[in-house]
Design an enzyme around this catalytic site. Sequence first.
Site, PDB file in Angstrom:
ATOM      1  NE  ARG A 382      -4.007  -0.347   2.459  1.00  0.00           N
ATOM      2  CZ  ARG A 382      -4.665   0.437   3.276  1.00  0.00           C
ATOM      3  NH1 ARG A 382      -4.035   0.346   4.583  1.00  0.00           N
ATOM      4  NH2 ARG A 382      -5.703   1.168   3.092  1.00  0.00           N
ATOM      5  CB  VAL A 504      -8.655  -1.658  -5.062  1.00  0.00           C
ATOM      6  CG1 VAL A 504      -9.403  -1.782  -6.293  1.00  0.00           C
ATOM      7  CG2 VAL A 504      -7.624  -0.506  -5.423  1.00  0.00           C
ATOM      8  CD  GLU A 505      -3.347  -2.020  -2.655  1.00  0.00           C
ATOM      9  OE1 GLU A 505      -2.844  -1.325  -1.906  1.00  0.00           O
ATOM     10  OE2 GLU A 505      -2.817  -2.285  -3.654  1.00  0.00           O
ATOM     11  N   GLY A 506      -8.705  -1.536   0.480  1.00  0.00           N
ATOM     12  CA  GLY A 506      -9.415  -0.652   1.442  1.00  0.00           C
ATOM     13  C   GLY A 506      -9.984   0.647   1.170  1.00  0.00           C
TER      14      GLY A 506
END
Length: 818
Positions: A382, A504-506
């Site tokens: 991230r 995406v990714e949270g």
Amino acid sequence: MTVLICVAVILVAILALAYWRAPLWLSSLVALAGIGYAVFGRGAHWGWGVAVLVVLAVLNLKPLRRVVLTGPMFQVFKKITPPMSQTEQEAVDAGTVWWDRDLFSGKPDFDRLHQFPAPKLTAEEQAFIDGPTEQLCAMLDDWRITHEQKDLPPEVWQFIKDQGFLGMIIKKQYGGKEFSNYAHARVVTKIATRSGSAAVTVMVPNSLGPGELLQHYGTEEQKNYYLPRLAKGVEIPCFALTSPEAGSDAGGIPDFGVVTRGSYTDPRTGQRHENVLGIKLSWEKRYITLGPVATILGMAFKLYDPDHLLGDKDEIGITCALIPTEHQGVEIGRRHYPGTSVFQNGPNWGKDVFIPMEWVIGGASYVGQGWRMLVECLSVGRCISLPAMSVASGKLAAYTTGAYARIRNQFGLSIGRFEGVDEALARIGGYAYQMDASQRLALTGLDMGEKPSVLSGILKYHNTERMRKTINDAMDVHAGKAVCIGPRNYLAQGYQAVPVAITVEGANILTRSMIIFGQGAIRCHPFVLRELRAAMANDAVEFDDAVIGHIGFVISNKARAFVMGLTGARLVRVPKSGPTAQNYRDVVRLSAAFAFLADMGMATLGGSLKFREKLSARLGDMLSNLYIATAALKKFHDDGEPKEDRPLVRWAVESALYDCQEAMNGFLNNHPNRFLAWCMRRVVFPLGMSLKGPADRVGTRIARSLMEPSQSRDRLVEFMYRSQDENDSVGVLEYALKAVIETEGLESKLRRAQREGQLKAITARERLQEARGKGLINDQEFAAVERARRLKREVIMVDDFDAGLQHADPEAMRRVVI
């Protein structure tokens, strides 16, 4: 009156000791000496002396303190502290704290910050960016990829595999590049300025995926088999985490496996295995990037062992495994269509699929450790993938919008000269500087061996939000040029892909409202995690030490915030003189204020703060903007503090600190205890909110620097792919910009001649020929103006299509009627 003066002197002394964070024993001695002088030297009532002695005895005599003060606090703390789930515990334990801890301390060490090495590329990494990465970008036609082919062309896929783009993070012993995190991010950034779909294709195998997990947790057999194949592109990996019923709540995934014995045929060898220990697995996943083309499927699921074949636990926990997609029972679905991006993405599922235990990443010894593995790897990924794409959008927006604003004119002026456009350009340049600086600092930490989980959340949220803002401003400046999509529109794809990065990714809402401060308060605070662990371990002695330190920490930050609020932090020692000195002072002041407000929020709201997401989000905004401000100062320092970059760093820092102040104001305005909020405001803002956003003149200087070739602009857009092809939609901008700048004087001369009646022709082309004929300009000047106008037209024209919107007209750019 004399006694009151003594009391005042004592209070001032204690305030000074708290400001300088003197130890408890020294503060106690000063208080004892002061009260002794007041009682015996100035006749103060002996009761004051007794009261102070009692308080000091309770604070300094540990056995007494534990009985009277911290013991009762410990019992209350254990009752009110909400229990942690396993996933929360593993998230807290994962990763490391780094510069974020300094910001949470209320007293950041800037000498330490500037001792962190400036990020650099090795000769090999630079050669890869200048060579294969540049070649790959030249091969990419984003319009054809997204609107015609709906995929990367076969030759691009093969180039990516052959050149090792999928193995940048894999160690050289396995055939990978073993690049630094900084190099990895810069490669992704450069590709993303050309094609988002290509950038996603490259970044996913190098961030959260089997390669990263295998290197950290895989068995030797798994590493030796898969890593060389991943590095060469023989295997295409994906990782299946998200389920229809569990998106951001990864701990609630319904996908499950049961430990059992069974039989299977290994698709890699064709060999049949009977009655082996393994897992019967059922799952349904979606949004899996590279899923439709993957050959190896990383899988996260909950594992159960009802027959106790592995141990005495029924529920083992989240586990990660690697499954060949050709394995019997694995169903690979068709493709999702994420906006206008066409990177491979789709669902997969399976029912009662048997896999051997050796397919668990790390083998049987790593069952149940999947969430910790994922969180630790996610904290790295991230910091790299989506932030790098955001940086790319900022660079592309700054480069193209600055040039376009100078080339395009209205009412006889470049549109960049209008203050509304000027303001948008300033934001684009300032946000681009913030995004680049924020990621650079985080990448420095990664390459130092850190795994900054809190900073990864800050980067993911704030870089993607700034990406959204810069693209929006760029679209506004380009107006119809950016609205009408086509081969020559270099902004529309990024604009339409923004929701992908946000989601995406949270999802960003979750990241801001729950993760940044929720995780940061526990990990970065010097005492909270110690107190929590002491409570969970029922360790009253450790709790006593932690809570006394915590009380002193709060008192110190309260004193520091108040004193710096009164003095404008002008007494703070900073590592730099000159134009950024006050920026450093303001960071220290707001850091102390943030630490104080965070502690007061946790103390007064307790466990309920976890569910007061608006307040938690504002506390996260404070920490985030302090990080962004210090990252900008660090970037300016590492770049050698070039004078021409001062407007950028000033805008970046002042904007972040103003946003931090506004978050504090919002927190105080909405704290449920209004009296306490009033008291906290008197501490944090004793003279009111004094910080201002960047001045208009600073923004104008940024706008001007973007509208012409300059070293400042080149530094800002470093690692952007800049085509040298005059026929390329982005490549033509530099040619047009230089031509327009060179002929601005001639164009002004022509307009003046027209106003004075020297030029009578109706059209611009005819007036230009008339001017040459009358000797107002020579042949060389005529050619220069004609070329500048042609290039300008190439820039401002938009594509038109046939009735079915299938084929753009390549001759439209050269069609000139008037």
